[in-house]
Design a protein around this motif. Structure first.
Motif, PDB file in Angstrom:
ATOM      1  N   ILE A 123      33.490  16.244  18.421  1.00 21.87           N
ATOM      2  CA  ILE A 123      32.092  15.825  18.552  1.00 21.87           C
ATOM      3  C   ILE A 123      31.543  15.383  17.194  1.00 21.87           C
ATOM      4  O   ILE A 123      30.872  14.351  17.080  1.00 21.87           O
ATOM      5  N   TRP A 128      34.347  10.810  21.339  1.00 23.63           N
ATOM      6  CA  TRP A 128      33.820  11.404  22.566  1.00 23.63           C
ATOM      7  C   TRP A 128      34.875  11.569  23.652  1.00 23.63           C
ATOM      8  O   TRP A 128      34.847  12.556  24.394  1.00 23.63           O
ATOM      9  N   ALA A 131      36.877  14.564  22.730  1.00 24.29           N
ATOM     10  CA  ALA A 131      36.065  15.762  22.941  1.00 24.29           C
ATOM     11  C   ALA A 131      36.046  16.142  24.415  1.00 24.29           C
ATOM     12  O   ALA A 131      36.211  17.319  24.771  1.00 24.29           O
ATOM     13  N   TRP A 150      28.549  21.413  25.085  1.00 24.44           N
ATOM     14  CA  TRP A 150      29.425  20.399  24.498  1.00 24.44           C
ATOM     15  C   TRP A 150      29.678  19.267  25.486  1.00 24.44           C
ATOM     16  O   TRP A 150      29.599  18.088  25.140  1.00 24.44           O
ATOM     17  N   GLU A 153      26.647  16.977  26.079  1.00 22.39           N
ATOM     18  CA  GLU A 153      26.462  16.003  25.001  1.00 22.39           C
ATOM     19  C   GLU A 153      27.505  14.901  25.081  1.00 22.39           C
ATOM     20  O   GLU A 153      27.197  13.708  24.912  1.00 22.39           O
ATOM     21  N   THR A 154      28.746  15.288  25.340  1.00 20.37           N
ATOM     22  CA  THR A 154      29.827  14.312  25.397  1.00 20.37           C
ATOM     23  C   THR A 154      29.599  13.296  26.513  1.00 20.37           C
ATOM     24  O   THR A 154      29.752  12.082  26.312  1.00 20.37           O
TER      25      THR A 154
END
Length: 284
Positions: A123, A128, A131, A150, A153-154
């Motif tokens: 991240i 991305w 991640a 996490w 957000e990804t």
């Protein structure tokens, strides 16, 4: 950095900014020979050293990952920002975080040390896809607030806010505090605007825990979000989650004109949370 120093260093410094180790060493030697006490010399020396040997030892344990991360965060990142400015320094560090993520890729996820894992490093590196793959390999990632944040957000970075809404809802139910922090971190203008309206108008306890009700409340302001929030998986079946499920049912019943059933669900919502019911009624 100053025009004179820039002229002295010229292309070698620009090459260091592009992570060219050889040119970086040249820039450092040229600076120290002409200006041996210049304040920038220790900074450049640190950056050259980390380029020459980015991982001082194999990342074979979570403790090694923690120590490397903390050293870079406290020393290398500030040095890069001093040399190249805030934006340039942050960009300069991206390959380093990528290198560390790759080196730590075999470390398993530990619930007692969740931050010391390869996913947050991907991240930081703005990688991305890597991640998302890393998080997806964590068992029950959708039931752990850290890993769920996490992934939210990804998905946001890869696909945008609409695709992230189901994960944001599930995060609200698991950890309102983490949702609040993630909202600020994403910096999405439409999401932050909705959050401000929520904070100003929602009749809750006046604490951060009120954010657990944010997904349900958002449907009162933006009914069109139902198309995305229906994809949220069943979580812990808390009252805020029940509130969102009832809101989704009522929006469907309104569209279908099933008034008798709608009245029953409205009563259920009123009994569940008066503030949420009030927000719904004010829009009708």
């Amino acid at each position: 950095m100053g025009q004179l120093l820039t002229q002295i260093l010229g292309k070698p410094l620009a090459a260091l900014e592009q992570c060219n180790v050889t040119a970086g060493r040249e820039a450092l030697l040229r600076l120290t020979s002409e200006y041996p006490i210049d304040a920038l010399a220790p900074t450049l020396a640190m950056l050259v050293e980390v380029l020459e040997r980015p991982i001082p030892e194999p990342v074979t344990s979570h403790a090694v990952l923690r120590d490397t991360f903390e050293a870079w965060s406290s020393q290398i990142v500030p040095a890069a920002r001093r040399a190249f400015g805030d934006a340039g320094g942050t960009a300069w560090c991206l390959p380093l975080w990528r290198t560390l993520a790759q080196a730590a890729s075999d470390l398993p996820f530990r619930r007692d040390m969740p931050e010391w894992h390869t996913a947050p490093l991907w991240i930081r590196a703005a990688e991305w896809l890597a991640a998302r793959e890393s998080i997806a390999r964590i068992e029950s990632w959708r039931r752990i607030p850290t890993t769920l944040a996490w992934m939210a957000e990804t998905v946001y970075r890869l696909q945008g806010l609409e695709s992230a809404w189901p994960l944001l809802a599930e995060l609200a139910w698991l950890s309102p505090k983490r949702l609040g922090a993630l909202m600020q971190g994403l910096g999405d203008s439409s999401l932050l605007a909705l959050r401000r309206v929520f904070d100003a108008n929602f009749d809750g306890d006046g604490t951060l825990d009120d954010l657990a009700w944010f997904p349900a409340w958002a449907l009162t302001e933006r009914p069109g979000l139902a198309a995305f929030l229906r994809a949220a998986e069943f979580s812990t079946r808390t009252l805020p989650e029940q509130g969102m499920r009832i809101m989704l049912e009522m929006l469907s019943l309104e569209r279908e004109g099933r008034q008798h059933e709608l009245l029953e669900r409205r009563k259920a919502l009123r009994d569940l949370h008066a503030g949420l019911f009030g927000a719904y009624i004010r829009t009708r």
